[in-house]
Design a protein around this motif. Structure first.
Motif, short mmCIF file in Angstrom:
data_model
loop_
_atom_site.label_atom_id
_atom_site.label_comp_id
_atom_site.label_asym_id
_atom_site.label_seq_id
_atom_site.Cartn_x
_atom_site.Cartn_y
_atom_site.Cartn_z
N ASP A 94 0.74 -1.19 0.05
CA ASP A 94 0.03 -0.11 -0.14
C ASP A 94 1.03 1.06 0.06
N TRP A 95 0.88 2.08 -1.02
CA TRP A 95 1.66 3.21 -1.06
C TRP A 95 1.38 4.07 0.33
N ARG A 96 2.30 4.83 0.81
CA ARG A 96 2.21 5.64 1.66
C ARG A 96 0.76 6.55 1.56
N GLY A 97 -0.09 6.70 2.54
CA GLY A 97 -1.09 7.40 2.31
C GLY A 97 -2.22 6.68 1.88
N THR A 98 -2.03 5.25 1.54
CA THR A 98 -3.15 4.51 1.17
C THR A 98 -3.28 3.19 1.83
N GLY A 99 -4.36 2.44 1.89
CA GLY A 99 -4.44 1.25 2.69
C GLY A 99 -4.02 1.48 4.21
N ALA A 100 -3.29 0.37 4.52
CA ALA A 100 -3.07 0.13 5.94
C ALA A 100 -1.79 0.62 6.12
N SER A 101 -1.04 1.46 5.23
CA SER A 101 0.30 2.05 5.26
C SER A 101 0.23 3.48 6.02
N ASP A 102 1.21 4.09 6.47
CA ASP A 102 1.15 5.47 7.32
C ASP A 102 0.90 6.34 6.08
N ALA A 103 0.51 7.72 6.80
CA ALA A 103 0.30 8.75 5.75
C ALA A 103 1.01 9.98 6.56
N PRO A 104 2.41 9.99 6.16
CA PRO A 104 3.16 11.05 6.65
C PRO A 104 2.73 12.32 6.01
N ASP A 105 2.71 13.39 6.79
CA ASP A 105 2.44 14.71 6.26
C ASP A 105 3.55 15.40 5.85
N ALA A 106 4.10 15.05 4.76
CA ALA A 106 5.24 15.63 4.18
C ALA A 106 5.42 15.25 2.54
N PRO A 107 5.93 16.14 1.63
CA PRO A 107 5.97 15.99 0.47
C PRO A 107 6.74 14.65 -0.05
N TYR A 108 6.69 13.93 -1.05
CA TYR A 108 7.54 13.13 -1.54
C TYR A 108 7.34 13.13 -2.93
N GLY A 109 8.37 12.48 -3.60
CA GLY A 109 8.09 12.03 -5.23
C GLY A 109 8.48 10.73 -5.47
#
Length: 283
Positions: A79-94
């Motif tokens: 699960d990409w970060r921010g989706t499913g059961a993964s964490d959703a860090p409040d920081a930009p990424y590429g």
């Protein structure tokens, strides 16, 4: 990171959806949900395959095609970060950060060299994974994706307006039409597994959008050494088919197969053909 033998080798009883689950930790501490299916690597002569999903989608993106691949090989999703059961860090990424997440998943499972199949944004991530970590990628499949940046063939303004429609029902209908043809919807219903993770927050959706839109691997593509198959539908208005030719021109050992009459989610509405192409290439 260490291996997770009870997931990849011991083959514990799968959960009701047939998947064995574990967690990987990215370099910045983000916890990533990982799903494994098929026989363990020790029980199959075939190379495990890492499946990378599209923008704003979890591992559910691969429902269907995964079952066509894990008959005789290990398949791995996250699960990409921010989706499913993964964490959703409040920081930009590429996309290079997401490629690092994929490496963390392989490390957590104790997997060295794998085959990689990325579609849409997952194909963008796969480009960085193959370019920056060539020792981890045996063969590469890039589906319905783009090199990004100023060289890419962008979707038209009509598509952008339709997806940004303030009426959520019209925007969803536009997305469905971009993914699969009406005849497929009439037979199977909406392709819910590729329409975005319904549990995502607006902030996470925004981060995914920025991540995908800022992708530019043009200068990195010539560093890819893995034999590469580029798959694309010629009716893909989300990521125009001209991008397939651009990828083949830039990746040294690449070939292309264009599916006539196929749209962005060609792996759904042309599932049998797409699965056969991938299996033949990986084999």
């Amino acid at each position: 990171m260490g291996t997770v033998p009870d997931v990849t080798d011991a083959s514990p009883a799968p959960e009701p959806d047939g998947l064995r689950r574990t967690t990987a930790v990215a370099s910045d501490g983000t916890r990533l949900a990982v799903q494994v299916s098929g026989p363990p690597p020790s029980a199959s002569p075939r190379t495990p395959v890492l499946l990378l999903a599209g923008q704003a989608n979890s591992h559910r993106w691969w429902d269907g095609l995964r079952e066509d691949l894990d008959v005789d090989r290990t398949t791995v999703t996250l699960d990409w970060r921010g989706t499913g059961a993964s964490d959703a860090p409040d920081a930009p990424y590429g996309t290079p950060v997401l490629a690092g997440d994929a490496v963390a998943v392989l490390d957590a499972l104790g997997l060295g060299r794998v085959d990689v199949h990325g579609t849409s944004m997952g194909g963008r991530v796969a480009q960085w994974l193959a370019a920056d970590h060539p020792e981890r990628v045996r063969r590469l499949v890039l589906g319905c994706t783009s090199p990004g940046g100023p060289h890419a063939a962008e979707r038209g303004p009509q598509v952008r307006r339709a997806l940004a429609d303030p009426d959520p029902e019209r925007a969803r209908a536009a997305l469905v039409d971009l993914m699969v043809p009406p005849s497929w919807v009439a037979q199977h219903g909406e392709p819910t597994t590729v329409l975005g993770d319904p549990g995502m927050t607006p902030a996470s959706r925004g981060r995914h959008l920025v991540c995908s839109n800022r992708h530019d691997a043009w200068d990195a593509l010539p560093r890819i050494v893995a034999p590469t198959l580029v798959l694309h539908g010629d009716e893909d208005a989300m990521a125009p088919v001209a991008n397939a030719a651009l990828l083949v021109e830039r990746v040294p050992d690449a070939r292309v197969h264009v599916l006539a009459g196929a749209r962005h989610a060609y792996f759904l509405h042309r599932r049998a053909e797409a699965a056969a192409l991938v299996r033949d290439f990986l084999d």
